[in-house]
Structure formats: C-alpha cells, structure tokens
Design an enzyme around this catalytic site. Structure first.
Site, mmCIF file in Angstrom:
data_model
loop_
_atom_site.group_PDB
_atom_site.id
_atom_site.type_symbol
_atom_site.label_atom_id
_atom_site.label_comp_id
_atom_site.label_asym_id
_atom_site.label_seq_id
_atom_site.Cartn_x
_atom_site.Cartn_y
_atom_site.Cartn_z
ATOM 1 N N LYS A 120 -1.814 25.058 -23.220
ATOM 2 C CA LYS A 120 -1.408 24.174 -22.124
ATOM 3 C C LYS A 120 -1.335 22.716 -22.596
ATOM 4 O O LYS A 120 -2.177 22.301 -23.400
ATOM 5 C CB LYS A 120 -2.459 24.318 -21.011
ATOM 6 C CG LYS A 120 -2.198 23.500 -19.783
ATOM 7 C CD LYS A 120 -3.327 23.637 -18.777
ATOM 8 C CE LYS A 120 -4.469 22.679 -19.042
ATOM 9 N NZ LYS A 120 -5.345 22.427 -17.892
ATOM 10 N N LYS B 98 -14.260 24.554 -20.680
ATOM 11 C CA LYS B 98 -14.813 23.191 -20.731
ATOM 12 C C LYS B 98 -16.212 23.178 -21.327
ATOM 13 O O LYS B 98 -16.605 22.205 -21.959
ATOM 14 C CB LYS B 98 -14.779 22.537 -19.345
ATOM 15 C CG LYS B 98 -13.353 22.221 -18.931
ATOM 16 C CD LYS B 98 -13.248 21.335 -17.716
ATOM 17 C CE LYS B 98 -11.792 21.025 -17.434
ATOM 18 N NZ LYS B 98 -11.581 20.316 -16.185
ATOM 19 N N LYS C 94 -4.091 16.727 -20.480
ATOM 20 C CA LYS C 94 -4.295 15.278 -20.399
ATOM 21 C C LYS C 94 -5.284 14.780 -21.440
ATOM 22 O O LYS C 94 -5.183 13.681 -21.927
ATOM 23 C CB LYS C 94 -4.929 14.937 -19.038
ATOM 24 C CG LYS C 94 -3.994 14.838 -17.906
ATOM 25 C CD LYS C 94 -4.715 14.080 -16.803
ATOM 26 C CE LYS C 94 -4.730 14.782 -15.487
ATOM 27 N NZ LYS C 94 -5.961 15.516 -15.234
HETATM 28 P P1 TYM Z 1 -5.554 18.291 -13.213
HETATM 29 O O1 TYM Z 1 -5.900 16.874 -12.999
HETATM 30 O O2 TYM Z 1 -5.986 18.948 -14.488
HETATM 31 O O3 TYM Z 1 -4.003 18.498 -13.088
HETATM 32 C C1 TYM Z 1 -3.255 18.033 -11.964
HETATM 33 C C2 TYM Z 1 -2.172 19.037 -11.625
HETATM 34 O O4 TYM Z 1 -1.303 19.250 -12.751
HETATM 35 C C3 TYM Z 1 -1.213 20.633 -13.048
HETATM 36 N N1 TYM Z 1 -1.083 20.788 -14.503
HETATM 37 C C4 TYM Z 1 -0.059 21.373 -15.107
HETATM 38 N N2 TYM Z 1 1.046 21.961 -14.654
HETATM 39 C C5 TYM Z 1 1.912 22.460 -15.562
HETATM 40 N N3 TYM Z 1 1.729 22.392 -16.903
HETATM 41 C C6 TYM Z 1 0.612 21.804 -17.405
HETATM 42 N N4 TYM Z 1 0.430 21.725 -18.709
HETATM 43 C C7 TYM Z 1 -0.337 21.266 -16.495
HETATM 44 N N5 TYM Z 1 -1.515 20.615 -16.668
HETATM 45 C C8 TYM Z 1 -1.967 20.343 -15.430
HETATM 46 C C9 TYM Z 1 -2.509 21.236 -12.529
HETATM 47 O O5 TYM Z 1 -2.390 22.608 -12.280
HETATM 48 C C10 TYM Z 1 -2.737 20.421 -11.278
HETATM 49 O O6 TYM Z 1 -1.994 20.962 -10.205
HETATM 50 N N6 TYM Z 1 -8.996 20.462 -10.320
HETATM 51 C C11 TYM Z 1 -7.703 19.833 -10.357
HETATM 52 C C12 TYM Z 1 -7.599 18.609 -9.474
HETATM 53 C C13 TYM Z 1 -7.993 18.857 -8.071
HETATM 54 C C14 TYM Z 1 -7.266 19.561 -7.077
HETATM 55 C C15 TYM Z 1 -8.048 19.482 -5.903
HETATM 56 C C16 TYM Z 1 -6.027 20.211 -7.073
HETATM 57 C C17 TYM Z 1 -9.147 18.421 -7.497
HETATM 58 N N7 TYM Z 1 -9.168 18.786 -6.180
HETATM 59 C C18 TYM Z 1 -7.625 20.087 -4.700
HETATM 60 C C19 TYM Z 1 -5.620 20.821 -5.878
HETATM 61 C C20 TYM Z 1 -6.382 20.742 -4.715
HETATM 62 C C21 TYM Z 1 -7.393 19.413 -11.772
HETATM 63 O O7 TYM Z 1 -8.249 19.228 -12.583
HETATM 64 O O8 TYM Z 1 -6.055 19.149 -11.988
#
Ligand code: TYM
Length: 333
Positions: A197, A115, A200
C-alpha cells in the site's frame, strides 16, 4: 437517513502528508458526495497519537491538513470540516464502546499486527484500542455511509459489530453504517514496492506522492516508478502490479477509464507511459497546491473555520451522547 440524503462520515490521520493514495481512495469521493449528502469530515488527530508526535510539528501538520482539505475542494459551506480533538465526545464514547469491545477482536486487527511490528519500541494501548475510537467517530454522528480505502474495511466491520451489540443490549441507538469502498483505486500502491500500500508514513520518499508536491518532484518520482520488464501496458494487478497501479492513478486523475487508457498507451514504451502519468498527475495537482498556499497564508481564517466546524460537529455529537448516557444508566448531568 433523511429522504434520499445520507449522513456521510470519514476522516484522515494527520501523519506524514496526504498522498495521492488518500486522495484517490478517499478524499476524491468525499468531494463528489458532499453535493447531495450531509457530510462530516475530520482530521483524526487523536488517532495520530498512537505514534510519538513532536507537539509543535503535530499542531502545524493538523493545520496544514485542514488547509489541504479546503484546497482539494472540501467546502465548509457544504460539509462539516473539523479537527477530532476539538469535539471531546469522541473519546467519551470511545471509553463506553471499549467496555463492549473484546480484546480478542481488537488483537485480530491486521493494522494492529502491522503497526505493532513497525513500532516495536512503542506498542501502546492506543494501538490496540484505535479501532474503537474509529467506531466512536462514526457512531457518534449516526453515519449511514463511510467512504474509505480498502485498508479500513476491517475497522468498519468492527464498527458495525459494536453498533449492533450496543443496540441489542440497550435498544435502538446507533445507525449501523455501510462502508463505501470505491471499485477502482481503493488500494493505490507504493511507487517503489508496488505490492505494498502507498503509505503516508513510508520513510522512502520515492514511494509516495503528496498532493501538494512540486511538479518536478512528481515527474521524477513517476519516471523512476518500479515496473516490470515485459514492456506491455495491461491491467493485471497480480502479474503486473506496478503498471496496473500506474494505470489506476492515471485513470483517477485523467477521468479516462482504465480500458481506454490501456488502448491509448498500446504499443508505447514504459518511458512514454510513465512520463504521461507523471504529467497528468502534476497537471491535476497544480491548482490544489496553489490553493493550499493561499489557504495556509491565512491562519486566522483557518482557525475560524476549524472552530465553526467543531461547533457544528459538537451539536450532533452532544445529542447522541445524551441518548447513550441515558440508555446505559449514567445519572443526568
Ligand atoms: P488514513 O489516515 O490512513 O487514510 C485516510 C483515508 O485514505 C485511505 N487510504 C488509501 N486509499 C487508497 N490507497 C491507499 N494507498 C490508501 N492509503 C490510505 C484510507 O483507507 C482512508 O480512507 N483510521 C483511519 C482514519 C479514521 C477514519 C475514522 C476513517 C479515523 N476515524 C472514521 C473513517 C471513519 C486512517 O488511519 O486513515
């Protein structure tokens, strides 16, 4: 953990749109887990502040994500669904944990490095301390299990380390959580760069598919998904990342195993295969899109559900903070 019931916690950042990667890697598993467990799922809007947000668009996207949670099948009667910033204990615990986290271990995080590279004009302190906020999210609710995609594994390891560190110093306080990373679909890749990956925030609109995307757009994106040119449909992520990714996506939305899908498409051309994947995804997402429009049309109900969810989350978070504050030596309030 009460009997066989686990406490489950996970969250998603309201940036861009919820992609089929988020759905397959995380949200789909949350829906399955909510029937037999005590679950909390949040929209992690404080995390999203690490990139600059336009306030009005940010507020709207947070509400839209909440409506998408409901449309996917997350049920406020079964799970606690809430917006992170509505529960102030998250940032309160983050500060305390920050004072126990070493700069060296935060500096090492792959996502921080990634990032920072992508946001050279805004390498703010939040980007570095972000995993501590994530640890606070999880530990605040004493979660046993955290269902996430593969990209969050390192953050979960830090969460476990911080929980253990705190417990060793102040006595048993936090549950040391286990990650749940699905065996299939934990890293759905970009439709345009199948070794990366699916993200979003990818500026290339053709690379990602949102869960509320119209049918035509979905079909078009799968039609021009990047593959290879040997025209054989096999699951081999190293040699054939594009085809393997499409097989994982097909399997997640059709319910068929990857092996069965490989047999089904044996001898068929890539064109036929890509069309079939697009149609399967579009069919599966159509009801989600329809329900999303209905939920979004009722803003008062969404506001009521957000408030209700935050109150339930707050009740648990406040208990934990009381214990944490007493243990570390804060005077009673
Ligand atoms: P975030 O918002 O990037 O993504 C949300 C969830 O989706 C999963 N993910 C994926 N899984 C498979 N293939 C992909 N291409 C892919 N892109 C994203 C992520 O692994 C995630 O599970 N930091 C976290 C959000 C968060 C969080 C938490 C998660 C904040 N607090 C506490 C668990 C527990 C994040 O940015 O996810």
């Amino acid at each position: 953990m009460k009997g066989n019931t686990m406490r489950i916690y996970s969250a998603i950042q309201p940036t861009g749109c919820i992609t089929i990667g988020n759905y397959i890697g995380a949200v789909k598993n949350w829906i399955a887990l909510q029937n037999d467990n005590e679950c909390l799922f949040s929209i992690a809007n404080e995390h999203a502040l690490t990139v600059r947000q336009d306030p009005e668009a940010f507020r709207e996207r947070t509400t839209s994500f909440f409506a998408q949670f409901l449309a996917c099948g997350l049920d406020p009667e079964k799970s606690v669904l809430y917006v992170q910033s509505n529960v102030p204990e998250h940032s309160e615990l983050q500060w305390i944990l920050s004072c126990m986290a070493y700069v060296g271990e935060l500096d090492r995080m792959t996502q921080f490095k990634d990032k920072s590279r992508k946001n050279e004009d805004n390498i703010n302190a939040g980007l570095l301390t972000y995993p501590v906020l994530m640890a606070a999210d999880i530990l605040l609710y004493r979660a046993d299990l955290v269902p996430v995609g593969k990209d969050q594994k390192q953050h979960l390891e830090l969460t476990r380390d911080l929980a253990i560190r705190f417990n060793n110093r102040f006595g048993d306080t936090f549950v040391v959580p286990e990650p749940y990373i699905p065996p299939q679909g934990a890293k759905i890749t970009s439709l345009q760069k199948p070794t990366d990956k699916m993200s979003k925030s990818d500026p290339d609109g053709k690379a990602t598919v949102s869960i509320i995307e119209p049918r035509d757009a979905i079909l078009k994106k799968f039609k021009c998904a990047v593959t290879d040119c040997d025209n054989s449909i096999r699951f081999d992520p190293e040699a054939k990342p594009g085809i393997s990714n499409l097989l994982s996506i097909y399997s997640a939305f059709s319910g068929e195993t990857v092996e069965a899908a490989v047999q089904r498409f044996d001898g068929k051309g890539y064109g036929t295969f890509k069309m079939a994947v697009g149609e399967t995804v579009a069919d599966a997402l159509a009801p989600i899109r329809e329900r999303y429009e209905q939920y979004l049309a009722n803003k008062d109900e969404l506001a009521r559900l957000m408030k209700d969810g935050a109150a339930k989350a707050h009740a648990i978070a406040a208990e934990t903070m009381k214990d944490v504050k007493a243990k570390i030596g804060f005077v009673a309030d």
